[in-house]
Every structure is written in structure tokens, then in C-alpha cells.
Design an enzyme around this catalytic site. Structure first.
Site, PDB file in Angstrom:
ATOM      1  N   LYS A   1       0.818  -1.205   0.000  1.00 57.68           N
ATOM      2  CA  LYS A   1       0.000   0.000   0.000  1.00 57.68           C
ATOM      3  C   LYS A   1       0.865   1.274   0.000  1.00 57.68           C
ATOM      4  CE  LYS A   1      -3.692  -2.459  -0.152  1.00 57.68           C
ATOM      5  NZ  LYS A   1      -3.203  -3.792  -0.496  1.00 57.68           N
TER       6      LYS A   1
HETATM    7  C1  LIG Z   1      -9.209  -3.339  -2.127  1.00 57.49           C
HETATM    8  C2  LIG Z   1      -8.674  -3.971  -0.884  1.00 57.49           C
HETATM    9  N1  LIG Z   1      -9.475  -4.134   0.171  1.00 57.49           N
HETATM   10  C3  LIG Z   1      -9.020  -4.668   1.314  1.00 57.49           C
HETATM   11  C4  LIG Z   1      -7.722  -5.096   1.450  1.00 57.49           C
HETATM   12  C5  LIG Z   1      -7.305  -5.751   2.712  1.00 57.49           C
HETATM   13  O1  LIG Z   1      -6.228  -5.151   3.352  1.00 57.49           O
HETATM   14  P1  LIG Z   1      -5.237  -6.008   4.257  1.00 57.49           P
HETATM   15  O2  LIG Z   1      -4.399  -6.855   3.360  1.00 57.49           O
HETATM   16  O3  LIG Z   1      -4.450  -4.974   4.979  1.00 57.49           O
HETATM   17  O4  LIG Z   1      -6.072  -6.821   5.175  1.00 57.49           O
HETATM   18  C6  LIG Z   1      -6.845  -4.932   0.389  1.00 57.49           C
HETATM   19  C7  LIG Z   1      -5.441  -5.344   0.542  1.00 57.49           C
HETATM   20  O5  LIG Z   1      -4.792  -5.934  -0.221  1.00 57.49           O
HETATM   21  C8  LIG Z   1      -7.320  -4.373  -0.819  1.00 57.49           C
HETATM   22  O6  LIG Z   1      -6.520  -4.228  -1.878  1.00 57.49           O
END
Ligand SMILES: Cc1ncc(COP(=O)(O)O)c(C=O)c1O
Length: 414
Positions: A187
């Protein structure tokens, strides 16, 4: 990840030297030790301020941030949430885990939710629209907010891939009822893993906070007895993660500037290829520019070009496309029980069965089947986002990469 440096090290050292790793720092009844840094609180304040909202709840992942938002809103069995078929699985799995039903909708040329299909998918059971700002580009928020307001339902912004993007001057996460960010390693800014739920609504904030910490209210300073409004869980962020994120937060301006400059140059170099099109940006100034999405004249050309460039068309790029989510296609729940996909009638007798199958979103499939992603700042080798440049590449490298793409594409675009 590429920008982790001495600033993060110094922030982390402060926490280690102070000796408090837990967000609350002290136990009940003890004086607050002045050495406690309160970095999680600081992070919540700074991210909320950056987004232009009043409240932030720091959590351990983006997935937790979305689940916290859903549970904060009280969404549960019998409810439906509209979500795009092009997103990371977490947007969908968090809906399943709060006991609600994900209802998939098409994307349009923004690569984000198509407002016309969202309208068509609304039922009396719909409690929220979950808009996902994929690959740094905000969705058509004006239209989607108008639909949510008309139906008096929540607009949840999954901003996991878009920290630092904005929509006509307003940061993403501040436009809907509630926003959720991820700070995992892919991110914009990262604490290794981590997330944040943001909102302007005080009551919703109190509920989100309670959900992320065993039902407790904000600002507790230890183990409280009683007065917890409902069951929560533990998705707490730590002082170490917060320290790293604070240092990262201060780099957001540099990140935006570098990404936008590289993407602009890349686009200039390939933009006049005959028949090439780009993803639509509802607000070009607000695009974070982590990716450049290219739309080719047809799937055959896109496929051939992908092979030549040793990458994949977006529809084949793994987890982010509903067709490739086997859990969803086969309704695989952790406990083997088919709820919430069946049995929801107990909570919502009027609710209709929802099923998922490959090809159920033809517009999404057609678009992603003829598109390629070029990374500007997201490196994920193995997925299509491995093709491109990184944030540390200088302009000469960006230009060289773009020239390479141009030469490969020119074979098919005449
Ligand atoms: C669009 C989207 N939503 C939610 C997430 C979930 O985040 P995390 O991996 O920090 O749980 C991601 C992460 O890759 C994502 O790209």
C-alpha cells in the site's frame, strides 16, 4: 516499503526506549507514565486529520478496518451489501464474516463500481454500497453517494489501495459514511500490516472503537469492568506499528509527487499509439497514480501483448477478479455451513437467494480481458502488477520502460 529508512527507525527506537508497546501504555489505576508515547492515538488523529474527518480507529489490517466499519454500522444477517466484482477478496470476505450477503456489481471504465449497475442491484435488503477505489483511482463518488442517500443506506469506502487519493479536493475515506484503509506492504504507506477506519460520525466511531477492542469505549486506560455495549474483538494496532506509520505518513507528499510524475511521463510516451485507451479517471487530479491501466482494442491483442511482455491481462491477474475467487464461486465458509448464503431467510424472509458464477458480470469480464496494468509504484511480482516501474526508479528508467512497452504494443496497434 521502498521508502522505509532512518525516519522509521528513529520512531521505532523511541517506542522501544520508552518501553510501552501496547496502545494504552498503562494499567488501570496507575499514573500515566510520561515516557509513554501514545503513538497509536497520535496516528489515529493524524490520519483522521489528513482525511479531513474527526475520527480514526487504528486496526491491525485493512480487512479488519472494513469488518470494523461494517459491524460499526450494525450490518449483519439478512442484509445485503453491494460490492464490485473487481476488488480484493477482503472486501467480500468481511461482508460474509459479519453475516451479510455480498451482492456483486459491474465495474465501468473507471475500473470501479458502475453506478448504473449498483442501482439495478439494490433490493429492500441492501444496507450499504461498498465502493472500492481500485489501484489508486477514486470511483464515481458523486453518483454513488447520491444513490446511497436516495435509498438511505451507507456508503462504505474501501480505500485500501488509495491512501493519498482524493476526489475533487476531498481525500478518499471522507466522502462516504465511513472509510477503511490498509497499510500492508503493497500500500501507499505501510506499517508491515495495519489499517484504519475513519468517519465523521461520533456514534459510529464509538461503535467501531468498541468493535475493535472487546466492546470498550475510546480512551480507556486499562482493563475496564462492565459498560460494554456489545461483543467486540481484538484488532488493536501496536505502538511499534504506529511509530512506523507516523514516519511513513510524513512521506505521503513525496510519494504522491513521484508517482504522479512517473505516470504522466509514461502515459505521454505511449499515449499516441493508435487504438490505445486508458482507464477513465473521474478526477484526474485526485488519482494517486500507483498504476497505469491500459485498455487494448480487443482481448486477443491484449493477450498477445501480455505474453510478449511476460505479464498477464487483468482478468487473469489472480485474486482481484471475482471469477478467480474460488471461495465465493463455491461458497466455501470456514465452518462448512452455507450461512449467510442460505438460511438468511430467518432474519429476512423477503430476501432472495444470491448465487455466484463465472461470467456473471459480462461487462467487467470484457473490460478486464482487454486490459493490462503497468505498475508505477506497486511491485507484486507474480501478479500483473509486477510489470512496470517502482517509486524509486528515476525518470530515465521510466522512459526506458515506456519505450519498451511502446515498441511491443506497436506490433499490434497500427
Ligand atoms: C481493495 C482492498 N481491500 C481490502 C484489502 C485488505 O487489506 P489487508 O491486506 O491490509 O487486510 C486490500 C489489501 O490488499 C485491498 O486491496
Amino acid at each position: 516499503m521502498e521508502l522505509i529508512g532512518k525516519e522509521e527507525i528513529q520512531e521505532v527506537m523511541e517506542v522501544l526506549q520508552a518501553g510501552y508497546l501496547f496502545r494504552y501504555g498503562v494499567s488501570l489505576g496507575k499514573e500515566v507514565d510520561p515516557r509513554f508515547k501514545g503513538k497509536v492515538y497520535q496516528c489515529e488523529r493524524e490520519v483522521a486529520q489528513y482525511c479531513g474527518v474527526k475520527y480514526g480507529v487504528a486496526v491491525n489490517s485493512g480487512t479488519s478496518a472494513i469488518l470494523t466499519a461494517l459491524c460499526g454500522l450494525g450490518i449483519g444477517p439478512g442484509d445485503e451489501v453491494i460490492v464490485p466484482g473487481f476488488t480484493f477478496i477482503a472486501s467480500i470476505s468481511s461482508i460474509v464474516y459479519c453475516g451479510a450477503i455480498p451482492r456483486l456489481a459491474e465495474i465501468d471504465r473507471t475500473f470501479n463500481l458502475d453506478p448504473a449497475d449498483v442501482k439495478a442491484k439494490i433490493t429492500p435488503q441492501t444496507k450499504a454500497i461498498m465502493v472500492v477505489h481500485m489501484m489508486g483511482n477514486p470511483a464515481r463518488l458523486n453518483e454513488l453517494k447520491a444513490i446511497a442517500d436516495e435509498h438511505k443506506i451507507a456508503l462504505i469506502e474501501d480505500c485500501a489501495q488509495a491512501f493519498g487519493a482524493s476526489y475533487f479536493g476531498k481525500p478518499v475515506g471522507s466522502i462516504g459514511t465511513v472509510g477503511a484503509f490498509s497499510f500492508n506492504v503493497y500500500k501507499t504507506i505501510t506499517s508491515g500490516d495495519g489499517g484504519m477506519t475513519v468517519t465523521d460520525d461520533e456514534q459510529l466511531y464509538q461503535r467501531c472503537f468498541a468493535f475493535h477492542d472487546q466492546g470498550h469505549s475510546p480512551m480507556r486506560t486499562g482493563v475496564e469492568i462492565g459498560k460494554r455495549p456489545f461483543f467486540g474483538l481484538d484488532f488493536r494496532f501496536t505502538e511499534i506499528q504506529a511509530a512506523i506509520l507516523l514516519a511513513q505518513l510524513r512521506k505521503i507528499g513525496t510519494i504522491q509527487t513521484r508517482l504522479r510524475a512517473s505516470k504522466k511521463r509514461y502515459k505521454e510516451i505511449i499515449g499516441d499509439l493508435p487504438g490505445i485507451e486508458f482507464r477513465e479517471l473521474p478526477d484526474p487530479d485526485g488519482d494517486l497514480a500507483t498504476m497505469l491501466s491500459v485498455i487494448l482494442p480487443n482481448a486477443e491483442i491484449a493477450q498477445k501483448l501480455a505474453v510478449d511482455l511476460n505479464t498477464k491481462v487483468v482478468s487473469a491477474a489472480g485474486w482481484h477478479v471475482y471469477n478467480n475467487m474460488e471461495q465465493l464461486m463455491e461458497l466455501r465458509t470456514a465452518n462448512g455451513v452455507s450461512f449467510p448464503f442460505s438460511g438468511f431467510q430467518h432474519y429476512s424472509p423477503q430476501g432472495a437467494e444470491v448465487r455466484y458464477w463465472k461470467g456473471m458480470l459480462p461487462k467487467t469480464d470484457a473490460l478486464l480481458g482487454r486490459s493490462l496494468n503497468i505498475s508505477i509504484g506497486v511491485r507484486d511480482p507474480g501478479l500483473s502488477s509486477g510489470f512496470g516501474v517502482t517509486i524509486n526508479d528515476d525518470m530515465a528508467t521510466v522512459e526506458k520502460h515506456a519505450a519498451h512497452f511502446r515498441a511491443a504494443a506497436a506490433k499490434y496497434l497500427k
